[in-house]
Write an enzyme that holds these catalytic residues in place. Structure first.
Site, PDB file in Angstrom:
ATOM      1  N   HIS A 276       0.881  -1.253  -0.130  1.00 13.29           N
ATOM      2  CA  HIS A 276       0.012  -0.066   0.048  1.00 13.29           C
ATOM      3  C   HIS A 276       0.791   1.382   0.097  1.00 13.29           C
ATOM      4  O   HIS A 276       0.493   2.114  -0.740  1.00 13.29           O
ATOM      5  CB  HIS A 276      -1.006   0.033   1.173  1.00 13.29           C
ATOM      6  CG  HIS A 276      -1.667   1.340   1.423  1.00 13.29           C
ATOM      7  ND1 HIS A 276      -2.686   1.619   1.113  1.00 13.29           N
ATOM      8  CD2 HIS A 276      -1.277   2.393   2.032  1.00 13.29           C
ATOM      9  CE1 HIS A 276      -3.348   2.764   1.330  1.00 13.29           C
ATOM     10  NE2 HIS A 276      -2.282   3.259   2.047  1.00 13.29           N
ATOM     11  N   GLU A 277       1.876   1.420   0.818  1.00 16.40           N
ATOM     12  CA  GLU A 277       2.761   2.298   0.992  1.00 16.40           C
ATOM     13  C   GLU A 277       3.428   2.478  -0.406  1.00 16.40           C
ATOM     14  O   GLU A 277       3.681   3.645  -0.824  1.00 16.40           O
ATOM     15  CB  GLU A 277       3.798   2.357   2.264  1.00 16.40           C
ATOM     16  CG  GLU A 277       3.381   2.117   3.593  1.00 16.40           C
ATOM     17  CD  GLU A 277       2.350   3.487   3.733  1.00 16.40           C
ATOM     18  OE1 GLU A 277       2.900   4.654   3.556  1.00 16.40           O
ATOM     19  OE2 GLU A 277       1.497   3.456   4.776  1.00 16.40           O
ATOM     20  N   HIS A 280       1.532   4.486  -2.867  1.00 17.78           N
ATOM     21  CA  HIS A 280       1.632   5.940  -2.822  1.00 17.78           C
ATOM     22  C   HIS A 280       2.783   6.586  -3.659  1.00 17.78           C
ATOM     23  O   HIS A 280       2.614   7.638  -4.157  1.00 17.78           O
ATOM     24  CB  HIS A 280       1.753   6.498  -1.279  1.00 17.78           C
ATOM     25  CG  HIS A 280       0.603   6.322  -0.579  1.00 17.78           C
ATOM     26  ND1 HIS A 280      -0.714   6.984  -0.769  1.00 17.78           N
ATOM     27  CD2 HIS A 280       0.225   6.055   0.843  1.00 17.78           C
ATOM     28  CE1 HIS A 280      -1.505   6.766   0.085  1.00 17.78           C
ATOM     29  NE2 HIS A 280      -1.133   6.014   1.013  1.00 17.78           N
ATOM     30  N   GLU A 354      -5.679   7.182  -0.877  1.00 17.66           N
ATOM     31  CA  GLU A 354      -5.712   5.984  -0.324  1.00 17.66           C
ATOM     32  C   GLU A 354      -6.491   4.795  -0.794  1.00 17.66           C
ATOM     33  O   GLU A 354      -6.069   3.765  -1.033  1.00 17.66           O
ATOM     34  CB  GLU A 354      -6.597   6.301   1.073  1.00 17.66           C
ATOM     35  CG  GLU A 354      -5.596   7.230   2.107  1.00 17.66           C
ATOM     36  CD  GLU A 354      -4.349   6.540   2.421  1.00 17.66           C
ATOM     37  OE1 GLU A 354      -4.100   5.454   2.382  1.00 17.66           O
ATOM     38  OE2 GLU A 354      -3.368   7.417   2.698  1.00 17.66           O
ATOM     39  N   ASP A 358      -4.721   1.291  -2.170  1.00 16.23           N
ATOM     40  CA  ASP A 358      -5.190   0.219  -1.755  1.00 16.23           C
ATOM     41  C   ASP A 358      -5.355  -0.653  -3.103  1.00 16.23           C
ATOM     42  O   ASP A 358      -5.270  -1.884  -3.101  1.00 16.23           O
ATOM     43  CB  ASP A 358      -6.565   0.249  -1.166  1.00 16.23           C
ATOM     44  CG  ASP A 358      -6.701   0.784   0.222  1.00 16.23           C
ATOM     45  OD1 ASP A 358      -5.470   0.848   0.995  1.00 16.23           O
ATOM     46  OD2 ASP A 358      -7.560   1.230   0.854  1.00 16.23           O
TER      47      ASP A 358
HETATM   48 ZN   LIG Z   1      -2.160   5.104   2.665  1.00 15.50          ZN
END
Ligand SMILES: [Zn+2]
Length: 415
Positions: A276-277, A280, A354, A358
């Site tokens: 997930h990170e 980003h 976000e 995801d």
């Molecule tokens: Zn996040």
């Protein structure tokens, strides 16, 4: 506008902002459901869910008290012209206008921080302790406080000195130079935060060789993420709440995992959280976020440059002539509605990001362990599962858990 009208306007803004936040808090409290949402039946034991409701109530009540106290204090200080009194009192001790301004902010910071220490103690050692989150000792609390002050003096004082110098030197044109300095400072901080600031408060140890490290490296390699190092941080020194984050820029990126996270999540779940990170970074959220905050800062500084030499603002705060530091305080209060609006806009962008991160983790790794990791995180920190939509719209940087779970369902492979 006359100085009296300006004073009324500033007090009005403080009060409207206060009641707006109170209304949202109230709606949020009302929207708490005593019935456990269907999606969480498998992981939220009923007694834990009841506990999360009590935690929300305790935190809301506490924030009601602290904000009421601080708002009342601000309004009284404004109404009695105490900012102006402090300015006049300090002018007897400092002849240099720069040192005068720095001393003014120093006193302001110290007094407001000391006044809020009882609230901090209560929050950590009563509320957080009651719900089993607090792991901090009084010794760590005071050591943190001292180190925090030191950082404010060195970093805040240093940056403040430069910015004040720019204002005195360049007058209305200061804002363009201030923008360059602030941008350079925040770039510096984002590069060196993990190596310079964090070690002052926590111990960072490289992640031990083993299955978890191999799995993380294998994933990073597969998605071509330039991973430099993986660290474990002793978050358990202060709180049982867990977290993970990335830092660094360009080709050298570090992952920091809380020991509390490693303890509770399986290897698969941990890789999913990191995926997930990574999302980003891959979706350029970090870069775009920085660009947006530079634009935001430019607008703020420009508006400030229009007001910084307005004598009436200083007089509204109780002085007899123009003072740069009083105008900075007046500006900070006057600017609240605009910063509220930009804050809402930033939260909207963040919530969209976000969902994208995801989706990235779901497609490059697996939605199932990410879903279970997020569920565990929510349950462990007793998060509110049914926040009010208006409260989410204004205050949430992340979408509520149930929305994220539903969104990730779309990426599940048919069995
Ligand atoms: Zn996040």
């Amino acid at each position: 506008m006359s100085s009296v009208q300006l004073l009324y306007l500033i007090i009005g803004i403080v009060l409207v902002d206060y009641f707006f936040d109170q209304l949202l808090d109230f709606l949020n409290m009302k929207s708490a459901k005593s019935k456990l949402p269907e999606e969480l039946k498998d992981i939220y034991p009923p007694e834990e869910y009841a506990k999360s409701q009590r935690y929300l109530k305790a935190r809301s009540k506490f924030s009601f008290l602290t904000t009421a106290f601080n708002t009342t204090l601000t309004v009284l200080i404004l109404a009695f012209g105490l900012f102006g009194d402090l300015h006049i009192w300090l002018s007897a001790h400092f002849t240099s206008p720069m040192l005068h301004s720095l001393a003014f902010f120093g006193v302001l910071f110290l007094v407001s921080d000391i006044i809020n220490i009882p609230f901090e103690l209560y929050s950590t050692f009563v509320i957080e302790a009651k719900f089993g989150f607090n792991k901090t000792s009084l010794k760590t609390f005071w050591a943190d406080k001292l180190k925090g002050y030191l950082l404010v003096v060195i970093l805040g004082g240093g940056l403040g000195y430069v910015l004040l110098w720019l204002i005195f030197e360049w007058q209305e044109q200061f804002w363009i130079y201030a923008l360059i300095v602030i941008t350079a400072f925040s770039l510096f901080m984002s590069v060196f935060y993990t190596s310079l600031i964090l070690p002052l408060f926590n111990k960072l140890t490289p992640l031990a060789e083993g299955e978890l490290k191999d799995k993380i490296n294998a994933y990073a390699e597969r998605v071509k993420f330039p991973l430099d190092n993986i660290f474990v941080i002793d978050g358990s020194k202060r709180s049982s709440k867990a977290n993970a984050f990335f830092s660094g820029m360009g080709k050298k990126k570090k992952i920091v995992l809380y020991d509390t996270l490693i303890e509770k999540q399986s290897d698969d779940e941990l890789v999913a959280v990191l995926a997930h990170e990574v999302g980003h970074f891959k979706k350029k959220h970090v870069m775009v976020g920085m660009a947006i905050s530079v634009v935001q800062m430019a607008i703020t500084l420009y508006v400030l440059s229009l007001l910084i030499f307005n004598e009436n603002l200083s007089m509204a705060l109780g002085a007899e002539d123009l003072s740069v530091h009083l105008n900075l305080v007046a500006f900070a209060l006057l600017y609240t509605p605009i910063s509220k609006l930009t804050g809402i806009l930033m939260n909207m962008i963040s919530r969209k990001n976000e969902f994208e991160a995801d989706a990235y983790a779901s497609t490059t790794y697996n939605p199932v362990p990410l879903q279970s990791a997020l569920k565990k995180l929510s349950v462990d920190s007793l998060n509110n599962l049914t926040p009010h939509p208006a409260y989410v719209f204004v205050n949430y940087s992340h979408p509520p858990l149930l929305e994220r779970l539903k969104h990730m369902d779309k990426f599940k492979k048919p069995e």
